[in-house]
Write a protein that holds these residues in place. Structure first.
Motif, PDB file in Angstrom:
ATOM      1  N   ARG A  36     -27.966  18.292 -15.920  1.00 47.01           N
ATOM      2  CA  ARG A  36     -27.031  19.247 -15.322  1.00 47.01           C
ATOM      3  C   ARG A  36     -27.548  20.653 -15.609  1.00 47.01           C
ATOM      4  O   ARG A  36     -27.946  20.962 -16.728  1.00 47.01           O
ATOM      5  CB  ARG A  36     -25.619  19.117 -15.896  1.00 47.01           C
ATOM      6  CG  ARG A  36     -24.955  17.770 -15.655  1.00 47.01           C
ATOM      7  CD  ARG A  36     -24.634  17.576 -14.181  1.00 47.01           C
ATOM      8  NE  ARG A  36     -23.881  16.376 -13.913  1.00 47.01           N
ATOM      9  CZ  ARG A  36     -24.396  15.192 -13.614  1.00 47.01           C
ATOM     10  NH1 ARG A  36     -25.702  15.024 -13.585  1.00 47.01           N
ATOM     11  NH2 ARG A  36     -23.621  14.157 -13.345  1.00 47.01           N
ATOM     12  N   GLN A  40     -22.785  30.028 -15.281  1.00 47.87           N
ATOM     13  CA  GLN A  40     -21.561  30.655 -15.768  1.00 47.87           C
ATOM     14  C   GLN A  40     -20.879  31.360 -14.609  1.00 47.87           C
ATOM     15  O   GLN A  40     -21.518  31.943 -13.744  1.00 47.87           O
ATOM     16  CB  GLN A  40     -21.895  31.660 -16.875  1.00 47.87           C
ATOM     17  CG  GLN A  40     -20.690  32.180 -17.600  1.00 47.87           C
ATOM     18  CD  GLN A  40     -21.070  32.928 -18.865  1.00 47.87           C
ATOM     19  OE1 GLN A  40     -22.227  33.122 -19.166  1.00 47.87           O
ATOM     20  NE2 GLN A  40     -20.079  33.347 -19.603  1.00 47.87           N
ATOM     21  N   GLU A  78     -18.759  21.220 -28.355  1.00 48.25           N
ATOM     22  CA  GLU A  78     -17.824  21.540 -27.270  1.00 48.25           C
ATOM     23  C   GLU A  78     -18.473  21.339 -25.897  1.00 48.25           C
ATOM     24  O   GLU A  78     -17.856  20.806 -24.979  1.00 48.25           O
ATOM     25  CB  GLU A  78     -17.325  22.989 -27.392  1.00 48.25           C
ATOM     26  CG  GLU A  78     -16.545  23.280 -28.648  1.00 48.25           C
ATOM     27  CD  GLU A  78     -17.429  23.538 -29.876  1.00 48.25           C
ATOM     28  OE1 GLU A  78     -16.861  23.563 -30.981  1.00 48.25           O
ATOM     29  OE2 GLU A  78     -18.656  23.691 -29.757  1.00 48.25           O
ATOM     30  N   VAL A  79     -19.723  21.759 -25.775  1.00 47.55           N
ATOM     31  CA  VAL A  79     -20.433  21.605 -24.501  1.00 47.55           C
ATOM     32  C   VAL A  79     -20.805  20.143 -24.281  1.00 47.55           C
ATOM     33  O   VAL A  79     -20.744  19.641 -23.158  1.00 47.55           O
ATOM     34  CB  VAL A  79     -21.666  22.530 -24.437  1.00 47.55           C
ATOM     35  CG1 VAL A  79     -22.456  22.309 -23.153  1.00 47.55           C
ATOM     36  CG2 VAL A  79     -21.248  23.990 -24.563  1.00 47.55           C
ATOM     37  N   GLU A  80     -21.158  19.432 -25.343  1.00 46.15           N
ATOM     38  CA  GLU A  80     -21.461  18.004 -25.214  1.00 46.15           C
ATOM     39  C   GLU A  80     -20.249  17.239 -24.689  1.00 46.15           C
ATOM     40  O   GLU A  80     -20.378  16.373 -23.821  1.00 46.15           O
ATOM     41  CB  GLU A  80     -21.912  17.415 -26.547  1.00 46.15           C
ATOM     42  CG  GLU A  80     -22.237  15.931 -26.435  1.00 46.15           C
ATOM     43  CD  GLU A  80     -22.739  15.309 -27.727  1.00 46.15           C
ATOM     44  OE1 GLU A  80     -22.806  14.061 -27.776  1.00 46.15           O
ATOM     45  OE2 GLU A  80     -23.062  16.030 -28.682  1.00 46.15           O
ATOM     46  N   LYS A  81     -19.064  17.547 -25.197  1.00 45.77           N
ATOM     47  CA  LYS A  81     -17.848  16.884 -24.713  1.00 45.77           C
ATOM     48  C   LYS A  81     -17.642  17.150 -23.229  1.00 45.77           C
ATOM     49  O   LYS A  81     -17.300  16.243 -22.465  1.00 45.77           O
ATOM     50  CB  LYS A  81     -16.630  17.354 -25.506  1.00 45.77           C
ATOM     51  CG  LYS A  81     -16.546  16.775 -26.891  1.00 45.77           C
ATOM     52  CD  LYS A  81     -15.318  17.267 -27.619  1.00 45.77           C
ATOM     53  CE  LYS A  81     -15.251  16.719 -29.022  1.00 45.77           C
ATOM     54  NZ  LYS A  81     -14.093  17.224 -29.765  1.00 45.77           N
ATOM     55  N   GLU A  82     -17.839  18.383 -22.809  1.00 40.21           N
ATOM     56  CA  GLU A  82     -17.702  18.744 -21.391  1.00 40.21           C
ATOM     57  C   GLU A  82     -18.744  18.012 -20.549  1.00 40.21           C
ATOM     58  O   GLU A  82     -18.452  17.494 -19.483  1.00 40.21           O
ATOM     59  CB  GLU A  82     -17.838  20.251 -21.216  1.00 40.21           C
ATOM     60  CG  GLU A  82     -17.692  20.720 -19.794  1.00 40.21           C
ATOM     61  CD  GLU A  82     -16.305  20.506 -19.212  1.00 40.21           C
ATOM     62  OE1 GLU A  82     -16.206  20.373 -17.977  1.00 40.21           O
ATOM     63  OE2 GLU A  82     -15.323  20.465 -19.985  1.00 40.21           O
ATOM     64  N   TYR A  83     -19.970  17.948 -21.052  1.00 41.65           N
ATOM     65  CA  TYR A  83     -21.045  17.241 -20.359  1.00 41.65           C
ATOM     66  C   TYR A  83     -20.696  15.759 -20.198  1.00 41.65           C
ATOM     67  O   TYR A  83     -20.819  15.192 -19.120  1.00 41.65           O
ATOM     68  CB  TYR A  83     -22.366  17.394 -21.114  1.00 41.65           C
ATOM     69  CG  TYR A  83     -23.439  16.466 -20.613  1.00 41.65           C
ATOM     70  CD1 TYR A  83     -24.197  16.794 -19.500  1.00 41.65           C
ATOM     71  CD2 TYR A  83     -23.670  15.239 -21.225  1.00 41.65           C
ATOM     72  CE1 TYR A  83     -25.165  15.927 -19.013  1.00 41.65           C
ATOM     73  CE2 TYR A  83     -24.628  14.371 -20.755  1.00 41.65           C
ATOM     74  CZ  TYR A  83     -25.373  14.726 -19.646  1.00 41.65           C
ATOM     75  OH  TYR A  83     -26.319  13.847 -19.160  1.00 41.65           O
ATOM     76  N   ARG A  84     -20.261  15.121 -21.266  1.00 43.18           N
ATOM     77  CA  ARG A  84     -19.934  13.688 -21.200  1.00 43.18           C
ATOM     78  C   ARG A  84     -18.772  13.429 -20.237  1.00 43.18           C
ATOM     79  O   ARG A  84     -18.784  12.457 -19.492  1.00 43.18           O
ATOM     80  CB  ARG A  84     -19.653  13.135 -22.587  1.00 43.18           C
ATOM     81  CG  ARG A  84     -20.917  13.087 -23.455  1.00 43.18           C
ATOM     82  CD  ARG A  84     -20.752  12.195 -24.663  1.00 43.18           C
ATOM     83  NE  ARG A  84     -21.919  12.208 -25.523  1.00 43.18           N
ATOM     84  CZ  ARG A  84     -23.006  11.454 -25.344  1.00 43.18           C
ATOM     85  NH1 ARG A  84     -23.080  10.632 -24.319  1.00 43.18           N
ATOM     86  NH2 ARG A  84     -24.015  11.510 -26.194  1.00 43.18           N
ATOM     87  N   ALA A  85     -17.774  14.303 -20.225  1.00 45.93           N
ATOM     88  CA  ALA A  85     -16.668  14.164 -19.268  1.00 45.93           C
ATOM     89  C   ALA A  85     -17.174  14.358 -17.849  1.00 45.93           C
ATOM     90  O   ALA A  85     -16.781  13.632 -16.933  1.00 45.93           O
ATOM     91  CB  ALA A  85     -15.564  15.179 -19.580  1.00 45.93           C
ATOM     92  N   ASN A  86     -18.099  15.297 -17.661  1.00 45.63           N
ATOM     93  CA  ASN A  86     -18.657  15.598 -16.340  1.00 45.63           C
ATOM     94  C   ASN A  86     -19.500  14.446 -15.799  1.00 45.63           C
ATOM     95  O   ASN A  86     -19.468  14.149 -14.614  1.00 45.63           O
ATOM     96  CB  ASN A  86     -19.492  16.884 -16.438  1.00 45.63           C
ATOM     97  CG  ASN A  86     -20.050  17.357 -15.136  1.00 45.63           C
ATOM     98  OD1 ASN A  86     -21.065  16.838 -14.676  1.00 45.63           O
ATOM     99  ND2 ASN A  86     -19.395  18.340 -14.554  1.00 45.63           N
ATOM    100  N   LEU A  91     -12.286  11.794 -19.548  1.00 46.86           N
ATOM    101  CA  LEU A  91     -11.946  12.979 -20.319  1.00 46.86           C
ATOM    102  C   LEU A  91     -11.935  12.634 -21.798  1.00 46.86           C
ATOM    103  O   LEU A  91     -11.365  11.634 -22.208  1.00 46.86           O
ATOM    104  CB  LEU A  91     -10.591  13.549 -19.895  1.00 46.86           C
ATOM    105  CG  LEU A  91     -10.503  14.032 -18.465  1.00 46.86           C
ATOM    106  CD1 LEU A  91      -9.098  14.512 -18.159  1.00 46.86           C
ATOM    107  CD2 LEU A  91     -11.501  15.151 -18.211  1.00 46.86           C
TER     108      LEU A  91
END
Length: 92
Positions: A36, A40, A78-86, A91
């Motif tokens: 990905r 921003q 925090e970004v890893e969590k967003e990446y995994r959800a994406n 979620l």
């Protein structure tokens, strides 16, 4: 720094920052899964499923020549969590 397969990493390239799952590395290239492009906007960070304007979105993996990789580091939680959800649709 060494990584295990599927560790979420941030790869800074000459073209921008890519987040994905580390797959493999040789002396000449790095392979990243589910890449990905990080961008921003007014709302904050955005993970774009296409690495270039005309490229096919949601590639399974991409290979970068090491000559274009500036650095590769573990992605912050925090970004890893967003990446995994994406990438998974789940979620966290």
């Amino acid at each position: 720094m060494s990584f295990s397969k599927n560790d979420v990493v941030s790869v800074v390239t000459l073209a921008g920052e890519i987040i994905g799952k580390f797959q493999s590395e040789t002396t000449t290239e790095v392979v990243i899964g589910d890449p990905r492009l990080l961008s921003q906007n007014e709302q904050g960070l955005v993970l774009i499923p296409s690495l270039c304007m005309t490229g096919k979105p949601e590639l399974d993996e991409v290979t970068f020549p090491k000559t274009s990789v500036v650095l590769m580091v573990p992605t912050v939680e925090e970004v890893e969590k967003e990446y995994r959800a994406n990438t998974s649709g789940i979620l966290i």
